[in-house]
Scaffold this active site. Structure first.
Site, mmCIF file in Angstrom:
data_model
loop_
_atom_site.group_PDB
_atom_site.id
_atom_site.type_symbol
_atom_site.label_atom_id
_atom_site.label_comp_id
_atom_site.label_asym_id
_atom_site.label_seq_id
_atom_site.Cartn_x
_atom_site.Cartn_y
_atom_site.Cartn_z
ATOM 1 N N SER A 220 42.398 34.971 33.629
ATOM 2 C CA SER A 220 41.146 35.145 32.930
ATOM 3 C C SER A 220 40.031 34.220 33.419
ATOM 4 C CB SER A 220 41.365 34.945 31.432
ATOM 5 O OG SER A 220 41.754 33.618 31.132
ATOM 6 N N SER B 36 46.214 32.240 34.026
ATOM 7 C CA SER B 36 44.769 32.418 34.160
ATOM 8 C C SER B 36 44.062 31.402 35.043
ATOM 9 C CB SER B 36 44.125 32.422 32.773
ATOM 10 O OG SER B 36 44.515 33.564 32.058
ATOM 11 N N LYS C 132 34.127 27.495 32.023
ATOM 12 C CA LYS C 132 34.583 28.818 31.655
ATOM 13 C C LYS C 132 34.087 29.140 30.240
ATOM 14 C CE LYS C 132 38.964 31.399 31.127
ATOM 15 N NZ LYS C 132 40.434 31.289 31.259
#
Length: 470
Positions: free
Chosen positions: A151, A175, A75
């Site tokens: 996210s 997230s 990520k």
């Protein structure tokens, strides 16, 4: 290896093929890269291509490790890969290359994984959708008009689309669980202190934690085994488990006391399909031999949310002010997104006493919720308030942002702030074919029990072969 063969295996399965010499790490990587080229233009999940880095790593002589040769994505938030930038979804940091690997990245490399890219994320991970101005909107492989969540939206989209079987993710308010639910994946948010943020400090007052999104339960367990190593100087940590988490998957969870609720903790009500999915999951658990009872989740949620907002705002302000000092000029409004700027301004207004009182409200909430777990082993509730929402829905009318935000994610932030482990399991789909995740919360430090339950659910209602139509 062709894509159909590749997709039949989870990360542990692919590593097994490499170990037996049936396929090479380079072959696996090229399959992943080919799939990325095919589908990424439609979903915008991978936003930093590090294929050449991956190719160099894949050519190294493999050693027998848990995940040797498995293609993997980081990520673009929270994890540092030496020599590459971590943009955090923001133009402010898009060109700042890391000097060293984060502890979690070192652990991934030691496990034998081949990192070949970074995934899309909203600016500073502030939204439960992934539509950053810098990187562009990420889309859900189940329906590209809808969000994959956030996210860790890029991570979940990439896994659901078959680019990789698992990907790094992080969770400060939902997230990991939000995108896993929206994309039909398994997502475990570990307990506070289970995974180190070294060399960085705590995330959002301890609310944020790193791990992964995966297609299988065992991949999540093996990945957590690989990274749950306390680092020197961690502000808080949990000792490694007595037995590897991987060994818990498949073990009998025993007869659990499970409390369930159809409530939307931070909103008025669940979407009817999510409510129906919770009731069906409760019946499933009862059918598996567990004792299931309806409960009310205690605690002052509003006070906790106010405190968490102050902590997050102050954290954003600290990040941007540190960058302003480093470069010798202030952050201007046009350098960040409108919602980020608003949170930055809020953070600058948070006094020291506001911050301490906010933490006190968070800790009080955690104690109240913990009392529920004196009677129950697990809490069952909907992960999200609805299936995946359309791209742009949250930001098309900023006056409606807050109610729409919590209508979509009413049930995840609570357990970041209690610090408890929480997982989303893909047990249901909407009539329109969108995934619906069911959330299970355990006692602090008891990921093992959740993995045992998850393994049982995976056997009872298999989802691995139910893949997005992209």
């Amino acid at each position: 290896m062709d894509f159909e063969d590749y997709r039949k295996h989870d990360a542990v399965g692919l590593a097994g093929l490499v170990a037996k010499g049936e396929v090479s790490a380079s072959e696996l990587l090229e399959t992943a890269v080919t799939r990325m080229a095919q589908v990424n233009p439609a979903i915008n999940a991978v936003t930093m291509d590090l294929t050449e880095w991956g190719r160099a790593e894949a050519k190294r002589e493999p050693t027998p490790r848990a995940l040797s040769g498995v293609p993997f994505l980081l990520k673009d938030l929270g994890a540092q890969l030496a020599g590459s930038a971590t943009s955090s979804g923001s133009a402010v940091f898009k060109d700042q290359a890391a000097q060293a690997d984060s502890a979690i990245v070192t652990s991934y490399k030691q496990a034998g994984m081949v990192i070949f890219g970074k995934t899309n994320t909203p600016e500073f991970g502030l939204m439960p959708v992934t539509e950053p101005a810098l990187l562009g909107a990420c889309r859900n492989p189940w329906d590209v008009s809808r969000t994959p969540g956030g996210s860790s939206g890029g991570a979940a989209s990439a896994v659901a689309a078959g680019i990789v079987p698992a990907a790094h993710a992080s969770d400060g308010g939902g997230s990991i669980r939000t995108p896993a639910s929206a994309c039909g994946l398994f997502g475990m948010k570990p307990s506070r202190g289970r995974v180190s943020f070294a060399p960085m400090g705590e995330g959002w007052g301890g609310a944020s934690i790193q791990h992964a999104v995966t297609r299988s339960v065992r991949d999540s367990a093996v990945l957590l085994d690989a990274v749950c190593r306390p680092q020197v100087g961690d502000p808080y940590f949990l000792a490694p488990p007595e037995r590897p988490f991987a060994g818990e998957v498949g073990r009998d969870p025993g007869k659990l006391a499970i409390g369930f609720t159809t409530a939307a903790l931070a909103s008025d009500a669940l979407d009817p399909e999510c409510k129906a999915a919770v009731l069906e999951a409760a019946r499933l658990c009862e059918g598996l031999g567990h004792v299931v009872e309806e409960v009310v989740v205690p605690g002052d949620l509003a006070a906790m949310q106010q405190g968490a907002g102050d902590v997050i705002g102050a954290s954003i302000a600290a990040t941007l002010e540190a960058e302003a000092e480093r470069r010798g000029r202030a952050i201007e409004p046009d350098e960040v997104e409108v919602l980020t700027w608003a949170m930055y301004q809020r953070g600058k207004r948070v006094t020291g006493s506001n911050y301490v009182r906010g933490l006190a409200a968070i800790h009080a909430y955690g104690r109240a919720v913990a009392a529920l777990f004196q009677r129950y082993d697990v809490l069952l509730l909907s992960t999200l308030g609805s299936p995946a929402i359309p791209i742009g829905h949250l930001t098309e009318d900023l006056r409606q942002y807050t109610p729409r935000l919590f209508a979509f994610m009413p049930n995840t932030q609570a357990f970041n702030n209690t610090g408890q482990p929480a997982m989303t399991v893909p047990l249901a789909w909407s009539q329109g074919g969108l995934p619906i995740g069911i959330q299970f919360v355990g006692r602090m430090g008891e990921e093992a029990g959740l993995f045992r339950l998850a393994g049982q659910l995976e056997q009872a209602r298999p989802w691995f072969n139910r893949v997005a139509p992209l």
